[in-house]
Design a protein around this motif. Structure first.
Motif, mmCIF file in Angstrom:
data_model
loop_
_atom_site.group_PDB
_atom_site.id
_atom_site.type_symbol
_atom_site.label_atom_id
_atom_site.label_comp_id
_atom_site.label_asym_id
_atom_site.label_seq_id
_atom_site.Cartn_x
_atom_site.Cartn_y
_atom_site.Cartn_z
ATOM 1 N N GLU A 105 -31.855 -1.094 -10.537
ATOM 2 C CA GLU A 105 -31.928 0.141 -9.765
ATOM 3 C C GLU A 105 -31.818 -0.049 -8.273
ATOM 4 O O GLU A 105 -31.733 0.913 -7.528
ATOM 5 C CB GLU A 105 -33.194 0.902 -10.150
ATOM 6 N N LYS A 106 -31.809 -1.291 -7.864
ATOM 7 C CA LYS A 106 -31.664 -1.529 -6.426
ATOM 8 C C LYS A 106 -30.240 -1.243 -5.957
ATOM 9 O O LYS A 106 -29.995 -1.016 -4.786
ATOM 10 C CB LYS A 106 -32.036 -2.979 -6.088
ATOM 11 N N VAL A 107 -29.315 -1.299 -6.904
ATOM 12 C CA VAL A 107 -27.923 -1.036 -6.542
ATOM 13 C C VAL A 107 -27.723 0.474 -6.388
ATOM 14 O O VAL A 107 -28.236 1.261 -7.167
ATOM 15 C CB VAL A 107 -26.970 -1.586 -7.628
ATOM 16 N N ASN A 108 -27.009 0.855 -5.375
ATOM 17 C CA ASN A 108 -26.652 2.243 -5.103
ATOM 18 C C ASN A 108 -26.133 2.951 -6.351
ATOM 19 O O ASN A 108 -25.292 2.423 -7.071
ATOM 20 C CB ASN A 108 -25.592 2.179 -3.984
ATOM 21 N N SER A 109 -26.623 4.169 -6.605
ATOM 22 C CA SER A 109 -26.313 4.821 -7.880
ATOM 23 C C SER A 109 -24.831 5.152 -8.042
ATOM 24 O O SER A 109 -24.302 5.142 -9.153
ATOM 25 C CB SER A 109 -27.159 6.083 -8.051
ATOM 26 N N THR A 110 -24.145 5.449 -6.941
ATOM 27 C CA THR A 110 -22.712 5.732 -7.041
ATOM 28 C C THR A 110 -21.963 4.478 -7.470
ATOM 29 O O THR A 110 -21.080 4.518 -8.328
ATOM 30 C CB THR A 110 -22.144 6.206 -5.678
ATOM 31 N N ARG A 142 -23.231 2.030 -9.138
ATOM 32 C CA ARG A 142 -23.582 1.783 -10.537
ATOM 33 C C ARG A 142 -22.751 2.621 -11.490
ATOM 34 O O ARG A 142 -22.273 2.148 -12.505
ATOM 35 C CB ARG A 142 -25.060 2.078 -10.771
#
Ligand code: ZN
Length: 132
Positions: free
Chosen positions: A87-92, A94
């Protein structure tokens, strides 16, 4: 062409699971396809990483020592899926990665059903390079 559950025909989603090998080795973060139907709960290892998992098990042999292995350290695809799940990665980012991976996994299934090994190999390579 999302992968369908072979038992109930529902959709399957990719999750990371820990797999225990020979009751002694814990292999962590193995990408597994799980049926979305909770009553069915059918699961299977994602086709595209089966070779990686098989060679790891061959390496461990029949009488492995008690240990824990992080599968993403030896499988680039697993590494990629861990990244998507993280979840640390930007959702877009991901979402985009997730879509791209699904697309390539679909193609891989197609290549596999056609028995086109050259194409399968090419798709595996494309998958491992996705995050670069
Ligand atoms: Zn099912």
């Amino acid at each position: 062409m999302q992968k369908r559950c072979t038992r109930c025909g529902n959709e399957m989603e990719i999750v990371l699971r820990n797999v225990v090998y020979r009751k002694r080795v814990k292999i962590m973060n193995v990408p597994v396809q799980v049926c979305v139907d909770e009553d069915c709960d059918h699961s299977q290892v994602v086709d595209v990483i089966k070779d990686d998992l098989k060679s790891l098990m061959e390496e461990l042999g029949q009488h492995p020592q008690r240990q824990a292995i992080e599968f993403e350290e030896m499988s680039e695809l697993s590494n990629l899926l861990v990244l998507i799940a993280n979840e640390k990665v930007n959702s877009t980012v991901r979402e985009l990665l997730g879509e791209k991976v699904n697309e390539l996994l679909d193609l891989f299934l197609l290549a596999q059903s056609l028995g086109d090994e050259k194409w399968m190999l090419e798709l595996r390579e494309r998958l491992t390079k996705i995050m670069v």
